[in-house]
Write a protein that holds these residues in place. Structure first.
Motif, short mmCIF file in Angstrom:
data_model
loop_
_atom_site.label_atom_id
_atom_site.label_comp_id
_atom_site.label_asym_id
_atom_site.label_seq_id
_atom_site.Cartn_x
_atom_site.Cartn_y
_atom_site.Cartn_z
N THR A 41 0.86 -1.17 -0.13
CA THR A 41 0.00 0.01 -0.16
C THR A 41 0.77 1.18 -0.04
OG1 THR A 41 -0.16 -0.11 2.34
CG2 THR A 41 -2.12 -1.08 1.28
N VAL A 81 5.24 -0.60 2.79
CA VAL A 81 4.01 -0.82 3.80
C VAL A 81 3.06 -1.98 2.98
CG1 VAL A 81 2.14 0.26 4.85
CG2 VAL A 81 4.25 1.68 4.55
N LEU A 82 2.86 -2.98 3.87
CA LEU A 82 2.18 -3.95 3.51
C LEU A 82 0.95 -4.22 4.30
CD1 LEU A 82 4.91 -6.91 3.54
CD2 LEU A 82 3.78 -5.51 1.62
N GLU A 83 -0.19 -4.80 3.53
CA GLU A 83 -1.60 -4.79 4.00
C GLU A 83 -1.84 -6.47 3.71
OE1 GLU A 83 -4.88 -2.26 3.94
OE2 GLU A 83 -5.81 -3.48 2.70
N ARG A 143 -4.61 -9.85 4.49
CA ARG A 143 -5.79 -10.53 4.90
C ARG A 143 -5.56 -11.99 4.56
NH1 ARG A 143 -10.56 -7.02 4.83
NH2 ARG A 143 -9.99 -5.03 3.97
N PRO A 169 -7.53 -5.69 8.45
CA PRO A 169 -6.54 -6.38 7.56
C PRO A 169 -5.08 -5.97 8.54
CG PRO A 169 -7.62 -4.88 6.10
CD PRO A 169 -8.36 -4.98 7.47
N ALA A 170 -4.02 -6.95 8.58
CA ALA A 170 -2.87 -6.66 9.32
C ALA A 170 -1.95 -5.55 8.28
CB ALA A 170 -2.17 -8.00 9.41
N ARG A 171 -1.52 -4.85 9.12
CA ARG A 171 -0.58 -3.90 8.48
C ARG A 171 1.10 -3.80 8.90
NH1 ARG A 171 -5.19 -1.36 8.11
NH2 ARG A 171 -5.94 -0.48 6.17
N THR A 172 1.91 -4.02 8.19
CA THR A 172 3.44 -4.06 8.61
C THR A 172 4.12 -3.47 7.55
OG1 THR A 172 4.89 -5.79 9.32
CG2 THR A 172 3.75 -6.17 7.61
N GLU A 173 5.38 -3.19 7.97
CA GLU A 173 6.40 -2.64 7.08
C GLU A 173 7.44 -3.49 6.99
OE1 GLU A 173 7.83 1.20 8.72
OE2 GLU A 173 5.95 2.21 7.81
#
Length: 132
Positions: A48, A62-64, A66, A105-109
């Motif tokens: 994202t 930046v990742l999203e 599901r 949704p999980a968000r991480t970098e």
């Protein structure tokens, strides 16, 4: 007399086949074939955001995500011109633990390598595998 030996030979060959192929048959039978449970659906992972962090000059994606379960995603970083002979490429693994279909949704970098000043960067998900 020859008839007696032929009977023994046939009996020994039959016993040998049984000793060789019976364990193989039991192994195949115990394997059970395809599982009857639902197949695992890989998660949906997308980038994202993609930038170069100014203070550290590191590429950051930046990742999203599901899905359901725990996964490891491979994130790739490249120059905007990947066909150039001096193009840069790098890959980073990111853990996505405990995804749940009911949760947001999980968000991480994903933090990549130090990137050249003034160079553009492309970020993308190159693969997703189960983390066990």
């Amino acid at each position: 007399m020859a008839g007696k030996w032929q009977g023994w030979v046939v009996g020994m060959v039959g016993l040998s086949c049984l000793l060789v192929f019976a364990p193989l048959g039991l192994y195949v039978w115990a394997g059970g074939g395809p599982s009857s449970g639902p197949a695992a659906v890989p998660p949906q992972v997308r980038v994202t955001g993609c930038r170069i962090d100014r203070p550290s000059r590191r590429a950051v994606a930046v990742l999203e995500a599901r899905g359901e379960g725990s996964y490891v995603a491979t994130v790739g970083f490249r120059d905007r011109r990947p066909s150039a002979p001096d193009a840069r490429e790098a890959r980073v693994l990111v853990r996505l633990p405990g995804l749940s279909p009911d949760a947001p949704p999980a968000r991480t970098e994903a933090v990549g390598p130090v990137w050249a000043a003034g160079a553009g960067v492309w970020c993308g998900v190159e693969g997703v595998e189960g983390a066990g």
